[in-house]
Design a protein around this motif. Structure first.
Motif, PDB file in Angstrom:
ATOM      1  N   ASP A 129       0.833  -1.204   0.000  1.00  0.00           N
ATOM      2  CA  ASP A 129       0.000   0.000   0.000  1.00  0.00           C
ATOM      3  C   ASP A 129       0.866   1.253   0.000  1.00  0.00           C
ATOM      4  O   ASP A 129       1.647   1.477   0.929  1.00  0.00           O
ATOM      5  CB  ASP A 129      -0.915   0.008   1.228  1.00  0.00           C
ATOM      6  N   TRP A 130       0.728   2.105  -1.027  1.00  0.00           N
ATOM      7  CA  TRP A 130       1.596   3.278  -1.145  1.00  0.00           C
ATOM      8  C   TRP A 130       1.355   4.298  -0.034  1.00  0.00           C
ATOM      9  O   TRP A 130       2.192   5.176   0.207  1.00  0.00           O
ATOM     10  CB  TRP A 130       1.439   3.932  -2.518  1.00  0.00           C
ATOM     11  N   GLN A 131       0.251   4.176   0.689  1.00  0.00           N
ATOM     12  CA  GLN A 131      -0.020   5.075   1.810  1.00  0.00           C
ATOM     13  C   GLN A 131       0.470   4.517   3.146  1.00  0.00           C
ATOM     14  O   GLN A 131       0.357   5.182   4.175  1.00  0.00           O
ATOM     15  CB  GLN A 131      -1.516   5.367   1.901  1.00  0.00           C
ATOM     16  N   GLY A 132       0.983   3.292   3.148  1.00  0.00           N
ATOM     17  CA  GLY A 132       1.543   2.714   4.365  1.00  0.00           C
ATOM     18  C   GLY A 132       0.535   2.278   5.400  1.00  0.00           C
ATOM     19  O   GLY A 132       0.886   2.094   6.574  1.00  0.00           O
ATOM     20  N   LYS A 133      -0.697   2.049   5.002  1.00  0.00           N
ATOM     21  CA  LYS A 133      -1.726   1.678   5.976  1.00  0.00           C
ATOM     22  C   LYS A 133      -1.436   0.365   6.703  1.00  0.00           C
ATOM     23  O   LYS A 133      -1.681   0.264   7.911  1.00  0.00           O
ATOM     24  CB  LYS A 133      -3.089   1.624   5.289  1.00  0.00           C
ATOM     25  N   PRO A 134      -0.913  -0.683   6.031  1.00  0.00           N
ATOM     26  CA  PRO A 134      -0.661  -1.943   6.747  1.00  0.00           C
ATOM     27  C   PRO A 134       0.340  -1.823   7.888  1.00  0.00           C
ATOM     28  O   PRO A 134       0.312  -2.633   8.823  1.00  0.00           O
ATOM     29  CB  PRO A 134      -0.129  -2.869   5.649  1.00  0.00           C
ATOM     30  N   VAL A 135       1.224  -0.828   7.822  1.00  0.00           N
ATOM     31  CA  VAL A 135       2.188  -0.648   8.909  1.00  0.00           C
ATOM     32  C   VAL A 135       1.810   0.557   9.776  1.00  0.00           C
ATOM     33  O   VAL A 135       2.617   1.047  10.579  1.00  0.00           O
ATOM     34  CB  VAL A 135       3.633  -0.508   8.374  1.00  0.00           C
ATOM     35  N   ALA A 141       5.993  -5.764  12.217  1.00  0.00           N
ATOM     36  CA  ALA A 141       6.927  -6.891  12.117  1.00  0.00           C
ATOM     37  C   ALA A 141       6.770  -7.840  13.305  1.00  0.00           C
ATOM     38  O   ALA A 141       6.788  -9.067  13.144  1.00  0.00           O
ATOM     39  CB  ALA A 141       8.354  -6.377  12.032  1.00  0.00           C
ATOM     40  N   LYS A 142       6.592  -7.269  14.474  1.00  0.00           N
ATOM     41  CA  LYS A 142       6.420  -8.095  15.667  1.00  0.00           C
ATOM     42  C   LYS A 142       5.102  -8.868  15.601  1.00  0.00           C
ATOM     43  O   LYS A 142       5.042 -10.052  15.966  1.00  0.00           O
ATOM     44  CB  LYS A 142       6.459  -7.215  16.914  1.00  0.00           C
ATOM     45  N   ALA A 143       4.061  -8.220  15.103  1.00  0.00           N
ATOM     46  CA  ALA A 143       2.739  -8.847  15.059  1.00  0.00           C
ATOM     47  C   ALA A 143       2.701 -10.042  14.114  1.00  0.00           C
ATOM     48  O   ALA A 143       1.966 -11.008  14.360  1.00  0.00           O
ATOM     49  CB  ALA A 143       1.686  -7.816  14.643  1.00  0.00           C
ATOM     50  N   ILE A 144       3.479 -10.002  13.036  1.00  0.00           N
ATOM     51  CA  ILE A 144       3.454 -11.102  12.055  1.00  0.00           C
ATOM     52  C   ILE A 144       4.690 -11.990  12.170  1.00  0.00           C
ATOM     53  O   ILE A 144       4.920 -12.853  11.326  1.00  0.00           O
ATOM     54  CB  ILE A 144       3.327 -10.563  10.620  1.00  0.00           C
ATOM     55  N   ASN A 145       5.493 -11.759  13.229  1.00  0.00           N
ATOM     56  CA  ASN A 145       6.702 -12.557  13.442  1.00  0.00           C
ATOM     57  C   ASN A 145       7.646 -12.483  12.239  1.00  0.00           C
ATOM     58  O   ASN A 145       8.132 -13.490  11.734  1.00  0.00           O
ATOM     59  CB  ASN A 145       6.336 -14.016  13.736  1.00  0.00           C
ATOM     60  N   TYR A 146       7.876 -11.246  11.792  1.00  0.00           N
ATOM     61  CA  TYR A 146       8.753 -10.996  10.647  1.00  0.00           C
ATOM     62  C   TYR A 146      10.187 -10.944  11.146  1.00  0.00           C
ATOM     63  O   TYR A 146      10.544 -10.076  11.935  1.00  0.00           O
ATOM     64  CB  TYR A 146       8.353  -9.676   9.994  1.00  0.00           C
ATOM     65  N   ALA A 147      11.018 -11.871  10.670  1.00  0.00           N
ATOM     66  CA  ALA A 147      12.334 -12.061  11.282  1.00  0.00           C
ATOM     67  C   ALA A 147      13.420 -11.122  10.769  1.00  0.00           C
ATOM     68  O   ALA A 147      14.466 -10.972  11.404  1.00  0.00           O
ATOM     69  CB  ALA A 147      12.780 -13.513  11.066  1.00  0.00           C
ATOM     70  N   LEU A 148      13.210 -10.479   9.616  1.00  0.00           N
ATOM     71  CA  LEU A 148      14.269  -9.647   9.040  1.00  0.00           C
ATOM     72  C   LEU A 148      14.394  -8.309   9.777  1.00  0.00           C
ATOM     73  O   LEU A 148      13.441  -7.825  10.388  1.00  0.00           O
ATOM     74  CB  LEU A 148      13.995  -9.407   7.558  1.00  0.00           C
TER      75      LEU A 148
END
Length: 460
Positions: free
Chosen positions: A294-300, A351-358
């Motif tokens: 999303d170019w507006q950054g809504k997911p984050v 990142a924490k919510a989806i367990n994103y490791a990078l």
């Protein structure tokens, strides 16, 4: 002096000199002694300084980082900041990008709009002032940089080693006056992960929407072929797949655009991540797409709409994946009402919510620019623009693009693009960073006239 009538006398010479500077492929390259941004950028700089010297101006080379062409004298100075580097050509051109052509009243070539054409307009504005013996109380400095498209290190060096003008503008945006510019963040995603993507190298500059991308995946079968075909058709995309055994190379064509306006493009790399994530249940690809699509950054949770600067925008500009190692660079333009801390907090929370490791890190933060819209600088430039354009309705504005104006106090962006221009019938004219980049000849002449009078009024 009616500078619009005056510039018509210079029309053929101006066009010929624009053609000359376009012919130099000044894309940032390997640094060499005296050429910190590569030989092409240095050749373009030398070319412009030679023109200045030929016309009797005072010229100075700032160690290959930038150059200055000066007219007049005085303790105070007026600056005009332009850049000679250009973005990579990209694909889809119908013309040679470095052999400028004139067709149906338009000039085409890489840099005619961003920013070699406007740089030459500035040079001819100085030339007209000099040729007409206009008396000034301040000196005028045409400053030419060589690294605007890749971080502005040229101006970082310049402000430490050369004279900074008192006031001025850069011809590297739109008319009327751009009195505000969003801040800019470079965010890096990096680390090692498990993914079916064996390799993917997409994007050349973080400030360009990735218009074409390919990747190699480790697993492939007939079902995946059918799913890829369905994905392309359902998203209105062109693409291809070439496979041998269990490996396949996927390619998707999106649409290139400037990162300040990602909604005008279509990010091919993100489409590949989306497809791979869904087709192969690849957690890395799916999660990365979820965060960045999303170019507006809504997911984050970094969405922001400003009354003065509009939306925060986000562009995934570079994606490099090789044998599980990932490097992704994201370009974010943010308004006054938010900041880097808020943006990074949004990324880390997601990142924490989806367990994103990078790892997700902040690489660079350029603060927003804001000049009082009622200042003498803004009102002077605005009045000159309205005199020559006859445009009494388009308001002065703020933009998402970043220009040299951020590097100098008391500077704004001013042209060369005129508002409300439409595509000519039967012909495509590309904008900044696009294929078939073009500018209308009459607009180039009018901009030159506007710059001549603007410099004259600011220097008196």
């Amino acid at each position: 002096m009616d500078w619009l009538e005056e510039v018509k006398k210079y029309k053929e010479d101006l066009i010929e000199d624009v053609k000359g500077i376009i012919a130099i492929p000044s894309i940032k390259d390997t640094p060499k002694e005296g050429a910190p941004f590569g030989e092409g950028c240095r050749k373009a700089l030398d070319h412009m300084l030679a023109l200045g010297e030929k016309e009797g101006f005072t010229v100075k080379n700032i160690d290959g980082y930038a150059g200055v062409i000066t007219y007049g004298e005085g303790e105070e100075s007026v600056g005009m900041l332009a850049h000679l580097d250009v973005v990579p050509v990209g694909e889809g051109w119908s013309k040679d990008p470095f052999a400028m052509v004139e067709e149906n009243g338009y000039l085409f070539g890489r840099g005619v709009l961003d920013d070699k054409g406007p740089a030459m307009s500035g040079f001819y504005a100085l030339k007209m002032l000099k040729d007409n013996h206009v008396k000034l109380n301040k000196k005028i400095m045409l400053i030419l940089g060589c690294d605007e498209e890749s971080g502005m290190d040229c101006m970082n060096y310049y402000v430490k080693h050369a004279e900074v003008p008192t006031i001025g503008f850069t011809p590297d945006a739109e008319f009327p006056v751009i009195y505000g510019e969003k801040g800019g963040l470079h965010v890096q995603i990096s680390g090692d992960t498990e993914t079916v993507i064996e390799s993917m190298h997409a994007g050349e500059r973080m400030n360009i929407v990735i218009g074409k991308a390919s990747c190699v995946v480790k697993e492939w079968n007939d079902r995946a072929t059918d799913m890829f075909d369905f994905y392309l058709k359902s998203n209105g995309l062109k693409g291809s797949v070439a496979y041998t055994g269990e490996k396949a190379e996927l390619m998707i064509e999106g649409a290139f655009a400037h990162a300040a306006m990602p909604y005008l493009g279509n990010n091919a790399a993100l489409h590949l991540l989306n497809f791979v994530g869904n087709c192969f249940h690849d957690k890395f690809a799916a999660d990365t797409y979820e965060m960045l699509h999303d170019w507006q950054g809504k997911p984050v949770d970094i969405f922001m709409e400003s009354a003065t600067m509009g939306f925060l925008t986000m562009n995934t500009g570079i994606v490099n994946i090789e044998n599980g190692h990932v490097e992704i660079t994201i370009d974010i333009r943010y308004p006054l009402e938010t900041n880097a801390d808020i943006v990074m907090a949004g990324f880390h929370k997601k990142a924490k919510a989806i367990n994103y490791a990078l790892d997700i890190t902040l690489e660079k933060d350029t603060k927003p620019l804001y000049v009082d819209p009622n200042s003498e600088l803004v009102t002077t430039l605005s009045n000159v623009y309205r005199k020559y354009s006859k445009d009494e309705t388009t308001p002065n504005m703020t933009i998402g693009g970043g220009t040299y104006a951020k590097k100098f106090p008391n500077f704004v962006a001013f042209g060369p693009e005129f508002p409300n221009r439409t595509q000519p019938e039967g012909m495509f004219v590309g904008g900044c960073h696009q294929k078939d980049e073009g500018i209308r000849v009459d607009d180039l002449l009018c901009a030159t006239a506007i710059y001549a009078e603007a410099l004259e009024k600011l220097a008196k």
